[in-house]
Design a protein around this motif. Structure first.
Motif, PDB file in Angstrom:
ATOM      1  N   VAL A 115      44.254  41.927  28.486  1.00  0.00           N
ATOM      2  CA  VAL A 115      45.415  40.737  28.429  1.00  0.00           C
ATOM      3  C   VAL A 115      44.297  39.325  28.989  1.00  0.00           C
ATOM      4  N   GLY A 116      43.732  39.518  29.882  1.00  0.00           N
ATOM      5  CA  GLY A 116      43.127  38.409  30.500  1.00  0.00           C
ATOM      6  C   GLY A 116      42.202  37.722  29.504  1.00  0.00           C
ATOM      7  N   VAL A 117      41.260  38.692  28.770  1.00  0.00           N
ATOM      8  CA  VAL A 117      40.197  38.169  27.729  1.00  0.00           C
ATOM      9  C   VAL A 117      40.838  37.411  26.698  1.00  0.00           C
ATOM     10  N   ILE A 118      42.141  38.089  26.057  1.00  0.00           N
ATOM     11  CA  ILE A 118      42.933  37.485  25.035  1.00  0.00           C
ATOM     12  C   ILE A 118      43.559  36.141  25.215  1.00  0.00           C
ATOM     13  N   LEU A 119      43.903  35.924  26.659  1.00  0.00           N
ATOM     14  CA  LEU A 119      44.471  34.483  26.964  1.00  0.00           C
ATOM     15  C   LEU A 119      43.281  33.645  27.089  1.00  0.00           C
ATOM     16  N   LEU A 120      42.356  34.160  27.540  1.00  0.00           N
ATOM     17  CA  LEU A 120      41.037  33.188  27.455  1.00  0.00           C
ATOM     18  C   LEU A 120      40.628  32.741  26.251  1.00  0.00           C
ATOM     19  N   THR A 121      40.483  33.481  25.139  1.00  0.00           N
ATOM     20  CA  THR A 121      40.022  33.213  23.918  1.00  0.00           C
ATOM     21  C   THR A 121      41.191  32.283  23.140  1.00  0.00           C
ATOM     22  N   ILE A 122      42.453  32.489  23.578  1.00  0.00           N
ATOM     23  CA  ILE A 122      43.392  31.838  22.663  1.00  0.00           C
ATOM     24  C   ILE A 122      43.552  30.526  23.117  1.00  0.00           C
ATOM     25  N   ALA A 128      33.755  34.036  21.150  1.00  0.00           N
ATOM     26  CA  ALA A 128      34.733  35.353  21.347  1.00  0.00           C
ATOM     27  C   ALA A 128      34.264  36.406  21.586  1.00  0.00           C
ATOM     28  N   SER A 129      33.174  36.733  20.777  1.00  0.00           N
ATOM     29  CA  SER A 129      32.572  37.943  20.724  1.00  0.00           C
ATOM     30  C   SER A 129      31.761  38.250  22.088  1.00  0.00           C
ATOM     31  N   GLY A 130      31.199  36.978  22.434  1.00  0.00           N
ATOM     32  CA  GLY A 130      30.518  37.226  23.999  1.00  0.00           C
ATOM     33  C   GLY A 130      31.385  37.254  24.957  1.00  0.00           C
ATOM     34  N   LEU A 131      32.554  36.840  25.092  1.00  0.00           N
ATOM     35  CA  LEU A 131      33.467  37.358  26.160  1.00  0.00           C
ATOM     36  C   LEU A 131      33.954  38.691  25.878  1.00  0.00           C
ATOM     37  N   TYR A 132      34.332  39.321  24.715  1.00  0.00           N
ATOM     38  CA  TYR A 132      34.685  40.516  24.834  1.00  0.00           C
ATOM     39  C   TYR A 132      33.537  41.727  25.181  1.00  0.00           C
ATOM     40  N   ILE A 133      32.262  41.270  24.637  1.00  0.00           N
ATOM     41  CA  ILE A 133      31.208  42.012  25.015  1.00  0.00           C
ATOM     42  C   ILE A 133      31.064  42.259  26.548  1.00  0.00           C
ATOM     43  N   TYR A 134      31.005  41.036  27.187  1.00  0.00           N
ATOM     44  CA  TYR A 134      30.772  40.827  28.574  1.00  0.00           C
ATOM     45  C   TYR A 134      31.673  41.617  29.389  1.00  0.00           C
ATOM     46  N   TYR A 135      32.890  41.333  29.093  1.00  0.00           N
ATOM     47  CA  TYR A 135      33.942  42.309  29.957  1.00  0.00           C
ATOM     48  C   TYR A 135      33.970  43.600  29.522  1.00  0.00           C
ATOM     49  N   LEU A 136      33.535  44.165  28.436  1.00  0.00           N
ATOM     50  CA  LEU A 136      33.220  45.594  28.134  1.00  0.00           C
ATOM     51  C   LEU A 136      32.274  46.027  29.035  1.00  0.00           C
ATOM     52  N   ALA A 137      31.074  45.093  29.090  1.00  0.00           N
ATOM     53  CA  ALA A 137      29.891  45.463  29.776  1.00  0.00           C
ATOM     54  C   ALA A 137      30.464  45.784  31.462  1.00  0.00           C
ATOM     55  N   GLN A 138      30.778  44.977  31.920  1.00  0.00           N
ATOM     56  CA  GLN A 138      31.225  44.911  33.422  1.00  0.00           C
ATOM     57  C   GLN A 138      32.420  45.838  33.607  1.00  0.00           C
ATOM     58  N   THR A 139      33.331  46.567  32.763  1.00  0.00           N
ATOM     59  CA  THR A 139      33.987  47.398  32.845  1.00  0.00           C
ATOM     60  C   THR A 139      33.258  48.723  32.827  1.00  0.00           C
ATOM     61  N   LEU A 140      32.169  48.907  32.007  1.00  0.00           N
ATOM     62  CA  LEU A 140      31.471  50.062  31.956  1.00  0.00           C
ATOM     63  C   LEU A 140      30.684  50.006  33.183  1.00  0.00           C
ATOM     64  N   PHE A 141      30.173  49.134  33.714  1.00  0.00           N
ATOM     65  CA  PHE A 141      29.504  49.203  35.037  1.00  0.00           C
ATOM     66  C   PHE A 141      30.351  49.669  36.343  1.00  0.00           C
ATOM     67  N   ALA A 142      31.797  49.132  36.288  1.00  0.00           N
ATOM     68  CA  ALA A 142      32.689  49.572  37.235  1.00  0.00           C
ATOM     69  C   ALA A 142      33.091  50.966  37.236  1.00  0.00           C
ATOM     70  N   THR A 143      32.965  51.534  35.915  1.00  0.00           N
ATOM     71  CA  THR A 143      33.495  52.896  35.760  1.00  0.00           C
ATOM     72  C   THR A 143      32.453  53.967  36.105  1.00  0.00           C
ATOM     73  N   ALA A 144      31.068  53.523  36.078  1.00  0.00           N
ATOM     74  CA  ALA A 144      30.113  54.448  35.981  1.00  0.00           C
ATOM     75  C   ALA A 144      28.989  54.199  37.335  1.00  0.00           C
ATOM     76  N   ASP A 157      24.986  37.407  27.317  1.00  0.00           N
ATOM     77  CA  ASP A 157      24.351  36.431  27.955  1.00  0.00           C
ATOM     78  C   ASP A 157      23.567  35.523  26.829  1.00  0.00           C
ATOM     79  N   LEU A 158      23.275  36.151  25.409  1.00  0.00           N
ATOM     80  CA  LEU A 158      22.786  35.425  24.442  1.00  0.00           C
ATOM     81  C   LEU A 158      24.045  34.474  23.948  1.00  0.00           C
ATOM     82  N   CYS A 159      24.988  35.197  23.873  1.00  0.00           N
ATOM     83  CA  CYS A 159      26.097  34.580  23.286  1.00  0.00           C
ATOM     84  C   CYS A 159      26.692  33.126  24.309  1.00  0.00           C
TER      85      CYS A 159
END
Length: 236
Positions: free
Chosen positions: A29-36, A216-232, A199-201
């Motif tokens: 939700v946070g990322v969606i609000l950010l991109t909008i 927009a792609s960079g934001l979604y990719i970044y938050y996916l990356a950090q969430t993957l770090f957080a869960t592993a 980071d390239l984005c």
């Protein structure tokens, strides 16, 4: 007593899973609000709030998950990387490339260093890491040639170090997965590569020219990356 213990732990796991799910929703939700709302000046505060919430959520995912429960040095280092990453996110809310933006870059640089040390702490297959240079070194050189001419003079050293450190992070993630071969190490390898791409984005948006879909792609990719770090976080 065994049955009571089992059901008590089952309830705790169920509550933790539910809370993690809510936090994942918070990130999305946070990322969606950010991109909008990012480009809508009167409502830009909504975008800022969305980004802050999304970043706090991935830190909280780590706190209630493996990072807090693993009690390992690598898990603690990844948690620290996530925290300074969240600080960097807040700093990058600045629209200019001034002092606050510089602080954000340094925060992310520190976060990548935490991740690098976490990988080394968990174990790195140096042969596999060095072999990955065959792919990674040409990519890093191309990125430097692409970005550096557009980077302001007072940021060139920071930008160069940033590309070096994030490349080393990806290299170390390859070595750690080769050494451990676990599902978590594989997930962190994916997270590191996604972070590099995000980071390239950011570089494209900040220094070359803003393209809406890249941002927009960079934001979604970044938050996916950090969430993957957080869960592993639990590598050992």
């Amino acid at each position: 007593e065994i049955i009571v213990y089992y059901f008590t732990n089952l309830q705790l796991l169920s509550k933790r899973s539910m809370l993690q799910t809510l936090l994942f929703v918070g990130v999305a939700v946070g990322v969606i609000l950010l991109t909008i709302f990012e480009r809508q000046q009167p409502r830009r505060w909504i975008a800022a709030a969305g980004k802050t919430v999304a970043s706090l959520c991935f830190v909280c995912v780590a706190l209630i998950g493996d990072c807090a429960s693993s009690h390992t040095l690598s898990g603690t280092l990844i948690l620290l990387g996530l925290i300074v990453g969240a600080v960097g996110d807040v700093c990058l809310l600045s629209a200019s490339n001034g002092t606050v933006f510089h602080m954000g870059v340094r925060a992310f640089l520190a976060g990548h260093i935490f991740y690098v040390v976490a990988f080394f702490t968990a174990g790195v297959d140096l042969q596999a890491a060095l072999l990955s240079l065959i792919v990674l070194l040409p990519v890093a050189i191309l990125v430097l040639k692409w970005v550096m001419p557009q980077v302001p003079q007072n940021m060139k050293v920071s930008a160069f170090l940033y590309v070096v450190v994030i490349s080393v992070m990806v290299l170390c993630s390859v070595g750690t997965h080769a050494a451990l071969g676990t599902a978590n190490s594989q997930q962190l390898l994916v997270a590191a590569v996604l972070f590099f791409i995000s980071d390239l984005c950011v570089a494209q948006t900040r220094f070359i020219g803003r393209i809406a879909w890249v941002r927009a792609s960079g934001l979604y990719i970044y938050y996916l990356a950090q969430t993957l770090f957080a869960t592993a976080c639990h590598l050992n």
